[in-house]
Design a protein around this motif. Structure first.
Motif, short mmCIF file in Angstrom:
data_model
loop_
_atom_site.label_atom_id
_atom_site.label_comp_id
_atom_site.label_asym_id
_atom_site.label_seq_id
_atom_site.Cartn_x
_atom_site.Cartn_y
_atom_site.Cartn_z
N UNK A 148 0.85 -1.20 0.00
CA UNK A 148 0.00 0.00 0.00
C UNK A 148 0.88 1.24 0.00
N UNK A 149 0.50 2.23 -0.79
CA UNK A 149 1.30 3.46 -0.92
C UNK A 149 0.41 4.68 -0.83
N UNK A 150 0.93 5.77 -0.24
CA UNK A 150 0.12 6.99 -0.21
C UNK A 150 -0.21 7.45 -1.63
N UNK A 151 -1.44 7.95 -1.83
CA UNK A 151 -1.83 8.31 -3.21
C UNK A 151 -1.08 9.51 -3.74
N UNK A 152 -0.63 10.41 -2.84
CA UNK A 152 0.07 11.61 -3.32
C UNK A 152 -0.57 12.85 -2.70
N UNK A 153 -0.26 14.03 -3.25
CA UNK A 153 -0.86 15.26 -2.73
C UNK A 153 -2.38 15.25 -2.89
N UNK A 154 -3.08 15.72 -1.87
CA UNK A 154 -4.55 15.69 -1.85
C UNK A 154 -5.11 17.10 -1.66
N UNK A 155 -6.29 17.29 -2.19
CA UNK A 155 -7.01 18.56 -1.96
C UNK A 155 -8.26 18.24 -1.16
N UNK A 156 -8.39 18.89 -0.02
CA UNK A 156 -9.48 18.60 0.91
C UNK A 156 -10.38 19.83 1.05
N UNK A 157 -11.64 19.70 0.70
CA UNK A 157 -12.58 20.82 0.79
C UNK A 157 -13.62 20.50 1.87
N UNK A 158 -13.79 21.42 2.81
CA UNK A 158 -14.69 21.14 3.95
C UNK A 158 -15.81 22.18 4.03
N UNK A 159 -16.94 21.79 4.64
CA UNK A 159 -18.09 22.69 4.77
C UNK A 159 -18.04 23.48 6.07
N UNK A 160 -19.04 24.32 6.29
CA UNK A 160 -19.06 25.21 7.46
C UNK A 160 -19.73 24.59 8.67
N UNK A 161 -20.47 23.49 8.50
CA UNK A 161 -21.35 23.08 9.61
C UNK A 161 -20.63 22.38 10.76
N UNK A 162 -19.54 21.66 10.46
CA UNK A 162 -18.72 21.06 11.52
C UNK A 162 -17.27 21.46 11.22
N UNK A 163 -16.89 22.69 11.60
CA UNK A 163 -15.61 23.24 11.12
C UNK A 163 -14.39 22.43 11.56
#
Ligand code: NAP
Length: 490
Positions: A148-163
């Protein structure tokens, strides 16, 4: 709650973008206002990232990736564990900050710190336990190795309701897996993520492993990051329409994606249910976070023989709720996030009443500063009402009666969403039949809250793709390599 404490806390939150381990202003000097939804007042100004800033964050994540991916799992685990410990020490600050920028009552904000923190602890434990496989192929001519290998750089987008929790639910497994990330919180509640990035820095996070961009221009900034060929993974939590648009963008780079999208949870109460338990579960499933949760029960499907009594009991409890600023003692209902949320709740209630629903209590915006809406109960909601189809995202409990189990299943599954379902019954076989028949990624049987860091959180149908938390959560950030070697014995 003293004003001095709020002022000091807000002043201690970094106001810059966190890129490559440094805090910096936006490249064009732009700033973004953050409001307190319970007063409407601006509580902080922070950097408003440009597309160039988004690219710089992506550069930092890509540069940091090889070293971080090569870091021993134990080291990554210990970083997350230190972050968990620091979060316990700073629990009160994080709770107050979330209440100030999002509006939830302080007791619930403390609950979110507990829940959000568990992802740090859980994934610090998971990463050290990842293994591969080695063994002969069935023909005996070679050896198969699976790693198993890390997939690489990730982009994480989160909402406002549970900051906090929506950020840790993504950052912890990504970092645990050996990935580097760019995080983009919602412009409405960016302070908690900035404060959390500072905590990670204090815990010893190497530069570039976690980068944070805050921006009012989420579309263009995200498009630049998602279009970067070095990005390997997009994880998004938010509404289904935005998720669908992002999936199209992600197709270009054939990105791994995790999508935690909208819900329309049914809450089914059978005639044999323990009604006290069902009422308590209903209040938790509906009014937690002022109804602004993807897991919020949206449709209360209640057997006609108990529907009136259920409505009477929930109405009595709802009328005793205290509404106000989340920092005030005893408040259980804070403000909605903004004017649009108030307008939407009003429209849905009015439309349901026009179609014949009975308004038991509430039903209106509250005339005071901030964006408040009354805790509301509607009964006899008619089929075809918008409120049964749309995610309410507000403190409105809508009851629909049913007569047979088949009818309850049909109504519950009559939605394009499939995130979570709740069922109350004392009949074990019926409970099992409901587990098998409901189209849902998660289910609460005689409980009104299912979230847990150890559970695979996620939905069916338009509610999303992939799972966050549990044993599954870290695999969203790992990719598999299979190697065949010759039989070493010839
Ligand atoms: P949203 O409008 O979809 O926003 C979510 C995130 O996406 C925010 O960071 C937002 O940033 C960003 N965004 C908006 N438009 C974008 C675009 N064109 N490109 C890239 N990013 C974009 O949802 P929301 O109103 O914040 O959150 C409520 C929704 O989230 C509900 O549907 C709820 O069910 C869902 N939710 C799902 C889960 C789950 O686990 N399934 C958990 C929590 C919430 P800006 O707001 O700054 O533009």
């Amino acid at each position: 709650m003293s004003d001095t404490r709020e002022t000091e806390l807000l002043a201690s939150v970094p106001d810059g973008l966190f890129i490559g381990g440094e805090w910096r202003p936006a490249s064009d000097g732009g700033t973004l206002d953050v409001h307190d939804p319970s007063t409407g007042a601006v509580i902080r100004q922070i950097a408003d990232a440009t597309v160039d800033d988004g690219r710089a964050a992506m550069d930092a994540a890509a540069d940091a990736f090889p070293a971080w991916a090569a870091t021993p799992a134990r080291e990554r685990a210990e970083l997350l564990r230190r972050a968990f410990d620091l979060l316990q020490q700073r629990k009160e600050d994080f709770a107050l900050l979330m209440t100030l920028e999002m509006g939830k009552p302080l007791a619930e904000a403390r609950g979110e710190v507990g829940y959000g923190g568990e992802f740090l602890r859980w994934f610090s434990e998971e990463t050290a336990h990842l293994t591969g496989r080695y063994g002969p192929n069935p023909e005996g001519t070679g050896r198969m190795i699976v790693t198993q290998h890390p997939v690489g750089p990730c982009y994480l987008i989160t909402p406002w309701n549970f900051p906090l929790a929506m950020a840790t639910r993504k950052i912890a497994p990504a970092v645990a897996a050996g990935c580097t990330v760019v995080v983009k919180p919602a412009a409405l509640t960016p302070l908690t993520t900035l404060f959390f990035a500072k905590l990670l820095q204090d815990a010893g996070l190497p530069a570039g492993v976690v980068n944070v961009v805050t921006t009012h221009a989420s579309g263009p900034v995200s498009e630049a990051i998602i279009g970067d060929s070095r990005l390997r993974k997009l994880s998004f939590t938010g509404s289904t329409p935005v998720g669908q648009a992002l999936l199209k963008q992600a197709a270009q780079g054939v990105l791994r994606t995790s999508m935690e999208l909208g819900g329309n949870a049914p809450f089914v109460v059978f005639d044999d249910a323990d009604l006290d338990q069902a009422v308590a579960g209903a209040l938790a499933a509906k009014f937690r976070n002022i109804g602004q949760a993807c897991t919020a029960a949206n449709r209360f499907i209640v057997h006609s023989s108990v529907a009136d009594e259920f409505a009477r009991r929930v109405t009595e409890r709802v009328q005793a709720f205290a509404t106000g600023r989340g920092t005030e003692e005893g408040v259980t209902i804070g403000p909605l996030i903004d004017d649009r949320a108030v307008a939407k709740a009003s429209e849905l209630v009015n439309e349901a009443v026009e179609r014949g629903a009975t308004l038991r209590t509430g039903g209106s915006a509250i005339d005071r500063p901030g964006t408040f809406f009354e805790a509301t109960v509607l009964s006899d909601v008619q089929p075809g009402s918008d409120i049964l189809r749309e995610e309410i995202f507000g403190p409105v409990l809508a009851i629909v009666p049913f007569d047979t189990e088949d009818e309850a299943v049909r109504i519950a599954n009559d939605t394009e969403y499939g995130l979570v379902s709740y069922v109350y019954t004392k009949d074990l076989a019926r409970g099992q039949r409901m587990i098998e028949r409901l189209e849902t990624g998660m289910m609460g049987l005689n409980v009104g809250i299912v979230s847990n860091a150890a559970a695979p959180f996620g939905g069916w149908k338009l509610s999303g793709l992939g799972r966050e938390g549990g044993a599954e959560g870290i695999h969203e950030y790992l990719q598999t390599k299979y190697t065949l070697t010759a039989n070493p014995f010839g």
